[in-house]
Design an enzyme around this catalytic site. Sequence first.
Site, PDB file in Angstrom:
ATOM      1  N   ARG A  12      -8.872 -24.844  21.212  1.00  0.00           N
ATOM      2  CA  ARG A  12      -8.630 -25.510  19.921  1.00  0.00           C
ATOM      3  C   ARG A  12      -7.169 -25.944  19.832  1.00  0.00           C
ATOM      4  O   ARG A  12      -6.343 -25.533  20.646  1.00  0.00           O
ATOM      5  CB  ARG A  12      -8.879 -24.529  18.760  1.00  0.00           C
ATOM      6  CG  ARG A  12     -10.258 -24.018  18.674  1.00  0.00           C
ATOM      7  CD  ARG A  12     -10.443 -23.095  17.483  1.00  0.00           C
ATOM      8  NE  ARG A  12     -10.054 -21.714  17.753  1.00  0.00           N
ATOM      9  CZ  ARG A  12      -9.201 -21.012  17.003  1.00  0.00           C
ATOM     10  NH1 ARG A  12      -8.631 -21.552  15.959  1.00  0.00           N
ATOM     11  NH2 ARG A  12      -8.923 -19.755  17.301  1.00  0.00           N
ATOM     12  N   ASN A  87       0.274 -21.099  25.803  1.00  0.00           N
ATOM     13  CA  ASN A  87       0.070 -21.622  24.441  1.00  0.00           C
ATOM     14  C   ASN A  87      -0.637 -20.637  23.520  1.00  0.00           C
ATOM     15  O   ASN A  87      -0.429 -20.682  22.305  1.00  0.00           O
ATOM     16  CB  ASN A  87      -0.735 -22.932  24.541  1.00  0.00           C
ATOM     17  CG  ASN A  87      -1.289 -23.361  23.206  1.00  0.00           C
ATOM     18  OD1 ASN A  87      -0.578 -23.936  22.377  1.00  0.00           O
ATOM     19  ND2 ASN A  87      -2.567 -23.057  22.951  1.00  0.00           N
ATOM     20  N   TYR A 152       6.155 -12.502  14.070  1.00  0.00           N
ATOM     21  CA  TYR A 152       5.834 -13.755  14.763  1.00  0.00           C
ATOM     22  C   TYR A 152       7.128 -14.447  15.194  1.00  0.00           C
ATOM     23  O   TYR A 152       7.255 -14.898  16.339  1.00  0.00           O
ATOM     24  CB  TYR A 152       5.014 -14.651  13.825  1.00  0.00           C
ATOM     25  CG  TYR A 152       4.679 -16.019  14.370  1.00  0.00           C
ATOM     26  CD1 TYR A 152       3.590 -16.205  15.224  1.00  0.00           C
ATOM     27  CD2 TYR A 152       5.437 -17.144  14.032  1.00  0.00           C
ATOM     28  CE1 TYR A 152       3.272 -17.464  15.720  1.00  0.00           C
ATOM     29  CE2 TYR A 152       5.123 -18.407  14.522  1.00  0.00           C
ATOM     30  CZ  TYR A 152       4.041 -18.564  15.360  1.00  0.00           C
ATOM     31  OH  TYR A 152       3.738 -19.816  15.856  1.00  0.00           O
ATOM     32  N   ALA A 154      10.009 -13.099  15.725  1.00  0.00           N
ATOM     33  CA  ALA A 154      10.631 -12.310  16.800  1.00  0.00           C
ATOM     34  C   ALA A 154       9.967 -12.611  18.140  1.00  0.00           C
ATOM     35  O   ALA A 154      10.641 -12.755  19.172  1.00  0.00           O
ATOM     36  CB  ALA A 154      10.530 -10.814  16.482  1.00  0.00           C
ATOM     37  N   LYS A 156       8.481 -15.390  19.013  1.00  0.00           N
ATOM     38  CA  LYS A 156       8.826 -16.740  19.470  1.00  0.00           C
ATOM     39  C   LYS A 156      10.298 -16.814  19.901  1.00  0.00           C
ATOM     40  O   LYS A 156      10.633 -17.550  20.839  1.00  0.00           O
ATOM     41  CB  LYS A 156       8.510 -17.760  18.362  1.00  0.00           C
ATOM     42  CG  LYS A 156       7.011 -17.867  18.054  1.00  0.00           C
ATOM     43  CD  LYS A 156       6.197 -18.262  19.281  1.00  0.00           C
ATOM     44  CE  LYS A 156       4.749 -18.553  18.961  1.00  0.00           C
ATOM     45  NZ  LYS A 156       3.968 -18.955  20.151  1.00  0.00           N
ATOM     46  N   ILE A 185       2.466 -28.006  12.535  1.00  0.00           N
ATOM     47  CA  ILE A 185       1.470 -28.836  13.211  1.00  0.00           C
ATOM     48  C   ILE A 185       0.115 -28.578  12.555  1.00  0.00           C
ATOM     49  O   ILE A 185      -0.235 -27.426  12.276  1.00  0.00           O
ATOM     50  CB  ILE A 185       1.394 -28.460  14.729  1.00  0.00           C
ATOM     51  CG1 ILE A 185       2.794 -28.485  15.383  1.00  0.00           C
ATOM     52  CG2 ILE A 185       0.408 -29.372  15.465  1.00  0.00           C
ATOM     53  CD1 ILE A 185       3.501 -29.815  15.409  1.00  0.00           C
TER      54      ILE A 185
HETATM   55  P1  NAP Z   1      -4.946 -22.302  16.833  1.00  0.00           P
HETATM   56  O1  NAP Z   1      -5.449 -23.629  16.407  1.00  0.00           O
HETATM   57  O2  NAP Z   1      -5.142 -21.127  15.948  1.00  0.00           O
HETATM   58  O3  NAP Z   1      -5.569 -21.981  18.284  1.00  0.00           O
HETATM   59  C1  NAP Z   1      -5.245 -20.786  18.909  1.00  0.00           C
HETATM   60  C2  NAP Z   1      -5.772 -20.804  20.329  1.00  0.00           C
HETATM   61  O4  NAP Z   1      -5.317 -19.597  20.975  1.00  0.00           O
HETATM   62  C3  NAP Z   1      -7.295 -20.796  20.409  1.00  0.00           C
HETATM   63  O5  NAP Z   1      -7.675 -21.551  21.523  1.00  0.00           O
HETATM   64  C4  NAP Z   1      -7.618 -19.316  20.617  1.00  0.00           C
HETATM   65  O6  NAP Z   1      -8.842 -19.083  21.321  1.00  0.00           O
HETATM   66  C5  NAP Z   1      -6.440 -18.886  21.481  1.00  0.00           C
HETATM   67  N1  NAP Z   1      -6.167 -17.461  21.462  1.00  0.00           N
HETATM   68  C6  NAP Z   1      -5.844 -16.671  20.405  1.00  0.00           C
HETATM   69  N2  NAP Z   1      -5.650 -15.402  20.807  1.00  0.00           N
HETATM   70  C7  NAP Z   1      -5.848 -15.399  22.154  1.00  0.00           C
HETATM   71  C8  NAP Z   1      -5.801 -14.394  23.146  1.00  0.00           C
HETATM   72  N3  NAP Z   1      -5.522 -13.132  22.841  1.00  0.00           N
HETATM   73  N4  NAP Z   1      -6.073 -14.736  24.425  1.00  0.00           N
HETATM   74  C9  NAP Z   1      -6.378 -16.024  24.749  1.00  0.00           C
HETATM   75  N5  NAP Z   1      -6.441 -17.011  23.853  1.00  0.00           N
HETATM   76  C10 NAP Z   1      -6.185 -16.695  22.570  1.00  0.00           C
HETATM   77  O7  NAP Z   1      -3.373 -22.345  17.117  1.00  0.00           O
HETATM   78  P2  NAP Z   1      -2.367 -23.572  17.338  1.00  0.00           P
HETATM   79  O8  NAP Z   1      -1.814 -23.959  16.024  1.00  0.00           O
HETATM   80  O9  NAP Z   1      -2.982 -24.599  18.212  1.00  0.00           O
HETATM   81  O10 NAP Z   1      -1.186 -22.808  18.102  1.00  0.00           O
HETATM   82  C11 NAP Z   1      -1.013 -22.852  19.498  1.00  0.00           C
HETATM   83  C12 NAP Z   1       0.359 -22.316  19.834  1.00  0.00           C
HETATM   84  O11 NAP Z   1       1.345 -23.090  19.174  1.00  0.00           O
HETATM   85  C13 NAP Z   1       0.591 -20.871  19.391  1.00  0.00           C
HETATM   86  O12 NAP Z   1       1.369 -20.194  20.349  1.00  0.00           O
HETATM   87  C14 NAP Z   1       1.380 -21.033  18.104  1.00  0.00           C
HETATM   88  O13 NAP Z   1       2.165 -19.907  17.833  1.00  0.00           O
HETATM   89  C15 NAP Z   1       2.210 -22.249  18.442  1.00  0.00           C
HETATM   90  N6  NAP Z   1       2.713 -22.965  17.279  1.00  0.00           N
HETATM   91  C16 NAP Z   1       1.865 -23.509  16.356  1.00  0.00           C
HETATM   92  C17 NAP Z   1       2.394 -24.192  15.269  1.00  0.00           C
HETATM   93  C18 NAP Z   1       1.533 -24.801  14.201  1.00  0.00           C
HETATM   94  O14 NAP Z   1       2.081 -25.226  13.168  1.00  0.00           O
HETATM   95  N7  NAP Z   1       0.222 -24.893  14.373  1.00  0.00           N
HETATM   96  C19 NAP Z   1       3.783 -24.316  15.131  1.00  0.00           C
HETATM   97  C20 NAP Z   1       4.610 -23.755  16.086  1.00  0.00           C
HETATM   98  C21 NAP Z   1       4.060 -23.093  17.158  1.00  0.00           C
HETATM   99  P3  NAP Z   1     -10.269 -18.931  20.558  1.00  0.00           P
HETATM  100  O15 NAP Z   1     -10.655 -20.314  20.106  1.00  0.00           O
HETATM  101  O16 NAP Z   1     -11.203 -18.398  21.608  1.00  0.00           O
HETATM  102  O17 NAP Z   1     -10.044 -18.014  19.404  1.00  0.00           O
END
Ligand code: NAP
Length: 244
Positions: A12, A87, A152, A154, A156, A185
């Site tokens: 996702r 990721n 969180y 910490a 990052k 995002i």
């Molecule tokens: P998301 O839509 O919630 O998707 C999270 C993804 O991580 C999913 O594919 C999920 O798999 C997987 N996941 C969660 N726990 C896991 C584990 N223990 N082992 C393997 N896979 C796992 O998140 P996102 O917004 O795309 O975020 C992706 C990255 O970007 C993260 O590191 C987040 O901290 C970082 N980030 C996001 C934002 C933002 O605003 N969205 C901003 C800065 C940084 P399942 O589908 O199987 O649950």
Amino acid sequence: MVKAAIVTGASRGIGAACAVELAKNGYAVAVNYRVNRKAAEAVSEMIISQGGQAFPICADVSKPEEVLKMFEASKERFGSVSLLVNNAGISHIGLLQDMTDVEIRRQLEVNLMGAIVCSREAAKQMVPKKCGSIINIASMWGEVGASCEAVYSACKAGIIGFTKALAKELGPSGIRVNCVSPGVIRTDMNAELTEETLRELEDETPLLRIGSAEDVARAVAFLAREESSFITGQVLPVNGGITV
Ligand code: NAP
């Protein structure tokens, strides 16, 4: 020769966009997920329908034995890994004093330990080939800190320090290590934010919009490409111009 990539958390959001973008850049992609098999299969099928190579692979990045199996499976399928995108991540919003030990540990194990263990396994495959690239997904909150997301943040910040250190350690082996630091995002991770809060965040962003997963994926693809071959140990903000 096929270039193999592993993208963690690629079922996702940002990870899925990275998998699709990297496939367009010629990578055969292991699409990692933890529970959402159907979504990971859909991402893989989309890549294959566009002429690329991909397969879904289940592994909880916080469990080193599952990470090991994922790296073995990817090697068997596509050969030694050339690119790892760390990721997979989870957020937790709440006051520190309300967090349980289990919640704190889970944040650290998925967001920080997961990326470290995956990087270790990638290095084992990359060092003998003397090439490769690791791209970590950090966060703007790892740079400036977010209230109610202290653990969180910490994690990052740890990812950023880890990126800089590992870049020095692996540089002589021809391996680059960088991170992308997204701002806000639009993904499931922010599903709890109200439209009003999102509008406020847009107003605070110089480019007056929230980022998309594809915005981040294109930055990741740039860092993966040969054109960035002299860039390592860096933090690339993808945040619409917010000053950090
Ligand atoms: P998301 O839509 O919630 O998707 C999270 C993804 O991580 C999913 O594919 C999920 O798999 C997987 N996941 C969660 N726990 C896991 C584990 N223990 N082992 C393997 N896979 C796992 O998140 P996102 O917004 O795309 O975020 C992706 C990255 O970007 C993260 O590191 C987040 O901290 C970082 N980030 C996001 C934002 C933002 O605003 N969205 C901003 C800065 C940084 P399942 O589908 O199987 O649950």
